[in-house]
Structure formats: structure tokens, C-alpha cells
Design a protein around this motif. Structure first.
Motif, PDB file in Angstrom:
ATOM      1  N   VAL A 176       9.170  19.002 -19.380  1.00  0.00           N
ATOM      2  CA  VAL A 176       8.050  19.626 -20.077  1.00  0.00           C
ATOM      3  C   VAL A 176       8.508  20.152 -21.439  1.00  0.00           C
ATOM      4  CG1 VAL A 176       6.408  21.553 -20.011  1.00  0.00           C
ATOM      5  CG2 VAL A 176       6.784  20.141 -17.955  1.00  0.00           C
ATOM      6  N   ARG A 177       9.666  20.810 -21.463  1.00  0.00           N
ATOM      7  CA  ARG A 177      10.219  21.334 -22.720  1.00  0.00           C
ATOM      8  C   ARG A 177      10.373  20.209 -23.742  1.00  0.00           C
ATOM      9  NH1 ARG A 177      14.812  20.633 -24.901  1.00  0.00           N
ATOM     10  NH2 ARG A 177      15.707  19.749 -23.028  1.00  0.00           N
ATOM     11  N   ASP A 181       0.820  -1.218   0.000  1.00  0.00           N
ATOM     12  CA  ASP A 181       0.000   0.000   0.000  1.00  0.00           C
ATOM     13  C   ASP A 181       0.859   1.274   0.000  1.00  0.00           C
ATOM     14  OD1 ASP A 181       1.005  -0.194   2.562  1.00  0.00           O
ATOM     15  OD2 ASP A 181      -0.872   0.391   3.538  1.00  0.00           O
ATOM     16  N   VAL A 182       2.006   1.229  -0.674  1.00  0.00           N
ATOM     17  CA  VAL A 182       2.929   2.358  -0.713  1.00  0.00           C
ATOM     18  C   VAL A 182       2.214   3.650  -1.113  1.00  0.00           C
ATOM     19  CG1 VAL A 182       3.641   1.904  -3.113  1.00  0.00           C
ATOM     20  CG2 VAL A 182       5.189   3.141  -1.568  1.00  0.00           C
ATOM     21  N   GLU A 183       2.581   4.736  -0.444  1.00  0.00           N
ATOM     22  CA  GLU A 183       2.102   6.067  -0.824  1.00  0.00           C
ATOM     23  C   GLU A 183       3.118   6.630  -1.812  1.00  0.00           C
ATOM     24  OE1 GLU A 183       0.926  10.358   1.212  1.00  0.00           O
ATOM     25  OE2 GLU A 183       2.052   8.901   2.384  1.00  0.00           O
ATOM     26  N   TRP A 184       2.688   6.946  -3.026  1.00  0.00           N
ATOM     27  CA  TRP A 184       3.557   7.355  -4.137  1.00  0.00           C
ATOM     28  C   TRP A 184       3.176   8.766  -4.530  1.00  0.00           C
ATOM     29  CZ3 TRP A 184       7.535   4.728  -6.462  1.00  0.00           C
ATOM     30  CH2 TRP A 184       7.955   5.154  -7.720  1.00  0.00           C
ATOM     31  N   ILE A 185       4.073   9.720  -4.325  1.00  0.00           N
ATOM     32  CA  ILE A 185       3.782  11.125  -4.621  1.00  0.00           C
ATOM     33  C   ILE A 185       4.802  11.605  -5.642  1.00  0.00           C
ATOM     34  CG2 ILE A 185       3.462  13.432  -3.657  1.00  0.00           C
ATOM     35  CD1 ILE A 185       3.254  11.888  -0.870  1.00  0.00           C
ATOM     36  N   ASN A 186       4.366  11.708  -6.891  1.00  0.00           N
ATOM     37  CA  ASN A 186       5.246  12.086  -7.988  1.00  0.00           C
ATOM     38  C   ASN A 186       4.801  13.453  -8.502  1.00  0.00           C
ATOM     39  OD1 ASN A 186       7.243  11.980  -9.878  1.00  0.00           O
ATOM     40  ND2 ASN A 186       6.356  10.320 -11.062  1.00  0.00           N
ATOM     41  N   TYR A 187       5.241  14.502  -7.826  1.00  0.00           N
ATOM     42  CA  TYR A 187       4.862  15.883  -8.135  1.00  0.00           C
ATOM     43  C   TYR A 187       3.354  16.076  -8.002  1.00  0.00           C
ATOM     44  CZ  TYR A 187       9.177  15.173 -10.812  1.00  0.00           C
ATOM     45  OH  TYR A 187      10.413  14.801 -11.222  1.00  0.00           O
ATOM     46  N   THR A 188       2.937  17.306  -8.198  1.00  0.00           N
ATOM     47  CA  THR A 188       1.526  17.656  -8.229  1.00  0.00           C
ATOM     48  C   THR A 188       1.219  18.185  -9.618  1.00  0.00           C
ATOM     49  OG1 THR A 188       1.559  18.219  -5.881  1.00  0.00           O
ATOM     50  CG2 THR A 188      -0.247  19.118  -7.203  1.00  0.00           C
ATOM     51  N   PRO A 189       0.259  17.584 -10.319  1.00  0.00           N
ATOM     52  CA  PRO A 189      -0.091  18.102 -11.649  1.00  0.00           C
ATOM     53  C   PRO A 189      -0.651  19.525 -11.553  1.00  0.00           C
ATOM     54  CG  PRO A 189      -1.010  15.900 -11.301  1.00  0.00           C
ATOM     55  CD  PRO A 189      -0.485  16.374  -9.980  1.00  0.00           C
ATOM     56  N   LEU A 247       4.716   3.890 -13.851  1.00  0.00           N
ATOM     57  CA  LEU A 247       6.015   3.591 -14.450  1.00  0.00           C
ATOM     58  C   LEU A 247       5.859   3.167 -15.913  1.00  0.00           C
ATOM     59  CD1 LEU A 247       7.827   1.682 -11.541  1.00  0.00           C
ATOM     60  CD2 LEU A 247       8.294   3.997 -12.371  1.00  0.00           C
ATOM     61  N   GLU A 248       4.808   2.424 -16.205  1.00  0.00           N
ATOM     62  CA  GLU A 248       4.558   2.014 -17.592  1.00  0.00           C
ATOM     63  C   GLU A 248       4.218   3.221 -18.468  1.00  0.00           C
ATOM     64  OE1 GLU A 248       1.602  -1.040 -17.021  1.00  0.00           O
ATOM     65  OE2 GLU A 248       3.140  -2.611 -16.848  1.00  0.00           O
ATOM     66  N   ILE A 249       3.453   4.161 -17.930  1.00  0.00           N
ATOM     67  CA  ILE A 249       3.144   5.392 -18.676  1.00  0.00           C
ATOM     68  C   ILE A 249       4.438   6.163 -18.928  1.00  0.00           C
ATOM     69  CG2 ILE A 249       1.974   7.637 -18.561  1.00  0.00           C
ATOM     70  CD1 ILE A 249      -0.254   6.141 -16.932  1.00  0.00           C
ATOM     71  N   ASP A 295       1.564  17.836 -18.992  1.00  0.00           N
ATOM     72  CA  ASP A 295       2.061  17.032 -20.113  1.00  0.00           C
ATOM     73  C   ASP A 295       2.677  15.735 -19.582  1.00  0.00           C
ATOM     74  OD1 ASP A 295       2.202  19.062 -22.620  1.00  0.00           O
ATOM     75  OD2 ASP A 295       2.748  20.129 -20.794  1.00  0.00           O
ATOM     76  N   MET A 296       3.113  15.753 -18.348  1.00  0.00           N
ATOM     77  CA  MET A 296       3.736  14.599 -17.704  1.00  0.00           C
ATOM     78  C   MET A 296       2.612  13.688 -17.177  1.00  0.00           C
ATOM     79  SD  MET A 296       6.632  16.879 -15.723  1.00  0.00           S
ATOM     80  CE  MET A 296       7.249  15.568 -14.701  1.00  0.00           C
ATOM     81  N   LYS A 297       2.127  12.809 -18.022  1.00  0.00           N
ATOM     82  CA  LYS A 297       0.926  12.010 -17.721  1.00  0.00           C
ATOM     83  C   LYS A 297       1.117  11.018 -16.581  1.00  0.00           C
ATOM     84  CE  LYS A 297      -1.299  13.969 -21.083  1.00  0.00           C
ATOM     85  NZ  LYS A 297      -2.062  15.150 -20.752  1.00  0.00           N
TER      86      LYS A 297
END
Length: 148
Positions: A135-136, A34-42, A66-68, A49-51
Motif C-alpha cells: 500500500v505504501r 473452478d479454483v477458489e481464489w482468495i487474495n486478501y479482503t479489500p 494476475l494481469e491487473i 489501492d491493491m486492485k
């Protein structure tokens, strides 16, 4: 070194070794179910753009992100350049050079992963970086190639 620090160092070293060698199965095995995964805030209009970014819970959700990411980005080089561990907390600095598959534009970043380890598993993962180079590259902008 305390036993908690030693255990944390062992777990996160396995995580980083697997991650930087592209061994996602081993990497996922270091994560709590049940890991909490926080990869930036959209942020709409800025980094959405970082889907693959956002906050998720659980290994299955992490695998999906990770697959995305790997579907959009070809990681050419990834190396752990610094690791600091204290008790159940660890911070690793990663140097990454990648190419966006859809645009062919390269980017280079350093990012920090802040990890919390309990009972031999990573229970919380949070990423920090300046995403402007990513993003660039996603937008196909070949100007501004300066990495850091």
C-alpha cells in the motif's frame, strides 16, 4: 510420505516453480477450472489501492487478477523460502521484492500461500501477508522502507 502428501507436494512445487519464474501458463495449468481464489479482503480506505485483491472463482478470473497485478507491479525477485505439505494441504512462504510501476517505489514482503489440492489440481488458494508495504508503495510513499 503418504501418496496424497506426495501428490500435493508435486502439484504445488510445479505451481511455485512456474510462479517464481514468471511462467503463468504453467502456473494456471496447476489450478482447477473452478479454483477458489482468495487474495486478501479489500478494506475501503486501507488496502483497496491493491486492485487485484478479493475473492474469485475460476482460472479465467485468476488470470484477470494476475494481469491487473503484473500491470501495476514489476516483480523483480520472487523465491519460495519454505514449503510445508500435509495430505491435500500445503503452505508456501514467498519472499518478493517488487516495484510499483506507477510510482517507482519498491517494496519487499514475505507472504504465505495456503493451497488445497484435489485430483492433481489446486482447488483453493488463499494468500496471507501484511500489505502495508505494498500500500505504501502504491501510494508513492518512499518513507518506511524497512521491509520486515
Amino acid at each position: 510420505m503418504s501418496s496424497a502428501t506426495e501428490e500435493t507436494r508435486n502439484v504445488v512445487q510445479r505451481w511455485f516453480d512456474a510462479l517464481t519464474s514468471g511462467d503463468f501458463e504453467t502456473a494456471l495449468g496447476t489450478l482447477a477450472e473452478d479454483v477458489e481464489w482468495i487474495n486478501y479482503t479489500p478494506v475501503p480506505g486501507y488496502n483497496d489501492d491493491m486492485k487485484w485483491i478479493g475473492s474469485y472463482r475460476g482460472r479465467d478470473a485468476v488470470l484477470e487478477t494476475l494481469e491487473i497485478f503484473t500491470g501495476a507491479v514489476d516483480v523483480r525477485f520472487e523465491k519460495l523460502v519454505n514449503l510445508v505439505v500435509d495430505g491435500d494441504q500445503a503452505a508456501g512462504v514467498i519472499h518478493e521484492m517488487s516495484t510499483v510501476r506507477g510510482t517507482g517505489v519498491e517494496f519487499e514482503i514475505e507472504f504465505v500461500q495456503w493451497l488445497t489440492v484435489r485430483d492433481g489440481k489446486i482447488v483453493r488458494w488463499k494468500s496471507y501477508t501484511d500489505p502495508s508495504q505494498i500500500v505504501r508503495a502504491l501510494r508513492g510513499d518512499v518513507s518506511g522502507r524497512e521491509a520486515r
